[in-house]
Design an enzyme around this catalytic site. Structure first.
Site, PDB file in Angstrom:
ATOM      1  N   ASP A  66       0.870  -1.181   0.000  1.00 50.30           N
ATOM      2  CA  ASP A  66       0.000   0.000   0.000  1.00 50.30           C
ATOM      3  C   ASP A  66       0.898   1.220   0.000  1.00 50.30           C
ATOM      4  OD1 ASP A  66      -1.716   2.105   0.518  1.00 50.30           O
ATOM      5  OD2 ASP A  66      -2.755   1.121   2.180  1.00 50.30           O
ATOM      6  N   VAL A  67       0.856   2.025  -1.069  1.00 50.71           N
ATOM      7  CA  VAL A  67       1.756   3.175  -1.158  1.00 50.71           C
ATOM      8  C   VAL A  67       1.513   4.196  -0.055  1.00 50.71           C
ATOM      9  CG1 VAL A  67       2.096   2.921  -3.648  1.00 50.71           C
ATOM     10  CG2 VAL A  67       0.291   4.451  -2.794  1.00 50.71           C
ATOM     11  N   ASN A  93       2.316   5.628 -10.181  1.00 52.64           N
ATOM     12  CA  ASN A  93       1.038   5.650 -10.882  1.00 52.64           C
ATOM     13  C   ASN A  93      -0.170   5.498  -9.963  1.00 52.64           C
ATOM     14  OD1 ASN A  93      -0.870   5.118 -13.280  1.00 52.64           O
ATOM     15  ND2 ASN A  93      -1.012   3.209 -12.116  1.00 52.64           N
ATOM     16  N   SER A 144      -2.353  14.203 -13.732  1.00 49.50           N
ATOM     17  CA  SER A 144      -3.667  14.244 -14.362  1.00 49.50           C
ATOM     18  C   SER A 144      -3.894  15.620 -14.950  1.00 49.50           C
ATOM     19  CB  SER A 144      -4.758  13.952 -13.323  1.00 49.50           C
ATOM     20  OG  SER A 144      -6.049  14.180 -13.850  1.00 49.50           O
ATOM     21  N   SER A 146      -6.373  17.007 -14.348  1.00 47.00           N
ATOM     22  CA  SER A 146      -7.030  17.618 -13.196  1.00 47.00           C
ATOM     23  C   SER A 146      -6.042  18.282 -12.242  1.00 47.00           C
ATOM     24  CB  SER A 146      -7.839  16.564 -12.434  1.00 47.00           C
ATOM     25  OG  SER A 146      -8.849  16.017 -13.254  1.00 47.00           O
ATOM     26  N   TYR A 157      -9.272  15.772  -5.261  1.00 47.66           N
ATOM     27  CA  TYR A 157      -8.454  15.185  -6.325  1.00 47.66           C
ATOM     28  C   TYR A 157      -7.661  16.266  -7.043  1.00 47.66           C
ATOM     29  CZ  TYR A 157      -7.314  12.324 -10.438  1.00 47.66           C
ATOM     30  OH  TYR A 157      -6.659  11.641 -11.443  1.00 47.66           O
ATOM     31  N   LYS A 161      -3.563  16.271  -7.104  1.00 44.81           N
ATOM     32  CA  LYS A 161      -2.814  16.196  -8.362  1.00 44.81           C
ATOM     33  C   LYS A 161      -2.077  17.507  -8.632  1.00 44.81           C
ATOM     34  CE  LYS A 161      -3.567  11.961  -9.657  1.00 44.81           C
ATOM     35  NZ  LYS A 161      -2.443  11.004  -9.711  1.00 44.81           N
ATOM     36  N   THR A 192     -10.404   3.134 -18.771  1.00 43.54           N
ATOM     37  CA  THR A 192     -10.016   2.134 -17.780  1.00 43.54           C
ATOM     38  C   THR A 192     -11.267   1.662 -17.043  1.00 43.54           C
ATOM     39  OG1 THR A 192      -9.706   3.700 -15.955  1.00 43.54           O
ATOM     40  CG2 THR A 192      -7.821   3.352 -17.419  1.00 43.54           C
TER      41      THR A 192
END
Length: 259
Positions: A66-67, A93, A144, A146, A157, A161, A192
């Site tokens: 888990d990052v 990623n 992203s 975003s 988010y 980002k 995806t």
């Protein structure tokens, strides 16, 4: 998709979020070009299924971590470098996103998004840097569109980002003279499993087509191709770059089509 021979032969690569989407496509791309790719994620079954679908000749090694868990990702990266004798590329990623304005985002959701999208990049990069420095390796962050401009109702988010953008810049400045390049790609809508609800909503998809000059979403392997370029020798003097992979979306000033 054109593949550039074996330019990653003998290289060891870690791809976080490697069990699906852009991460899996990146693992496949670099694996086809000779790298030993360690695909990292939280879901062991998904990682194993993705590795089983790898193209012939590609070496994809699934590893669970888990990052957002500092000890988990730190131990994994150090173990990979120790077991394989080197680490050449880190592709950050892994990421998550949840909808909500500032007013309607719960504190737990805000912190979870930052834990994965920002803390995870920090933990992984900090651990990887000494290993990358020894071989003149590099980091590619997956940001992203975003993070380059905001969306409606994606406050957390967008903020996470956006933080990744300047973290990339800071690392490029701090570690470029050490021989470690740090760059980022910034996809827009990409086909995806995560974006399936958008793909299945004709009205929303039509709105994206209207804004994206190429009038379609990206495919994961199209993003992976740009990651492969940044990770490879042809980008040896590219450092601190931010490449939108957005079909021309960021070329617009935001105004609607008038003519």
């Amino acid at each position: 998709m054109t593949v550039d021979g074996n330019r990653f032969a003998g290289k060891v690569v870690i791809v976080t979020g490697g069990g699906s989407g852009i991460g899996a496509a990146t693992a496949y791309r670099l694996g086809r070009e000779g790298a030993t790719v360690i695909a990292v994620g939280r879901n062991e079954d998904r990682l194993k299924a993705s590795a089983a679908d790898a193209p012939p000749g590609a070496t994809i090694v699934p590893r669970v971590a888990d990052v957002s868990d500092e000890s988990s990702i730190t131990e994994l990266i150090d173990a990979v470098a120790r077991e394989h004798g080197r680490l050449d590329v880190l592709v950050n990623n892994a990421g998550i996103g949840l909808a909500g304005t500032v007013e309607h985002t719960e504190t737990a959701a805000w912190r979870r998004i930052f834990a994965v999208d920002v803390d995870g990049v920090f933990f992984a990069s900090r651990t990887a840097l000494p290993h990358l420095r020894r071989v003149g390796g590099c980091i590619v962050n997956v940001g992203s569109a975003s993070g380059l401009g905001a969306d409606w109702s994606l406050a957390a988010y967008n903020a996470a980002k956006g933080a990744l953008v300047n973290l990339t810049n800071a690392m490029a400045l701090d570690h470029g003279h050490e021989g470690v390049r740090v760059n980022a790609v910034h996809p827009s809508l990409t086909r995806t499993a995560v974006t399936a609800p958008i793909m299945e909503n004709e009205a929303t998809l039509a709105a994206f087509r209207q804004r994206i000059p190429m009038q379609r979403p990206a495919e994961p392997d199209e993003v992976a191709a740009v990651i492969a370029f940044l990770a490879g020798p042809d980008a040896r003097f590219v450092n601190g770059a931010h490449i939108p992979v957005d079909g021309g979306l960021s070329a617009s000033n935001g105004q609607p089509r008038m003519f």
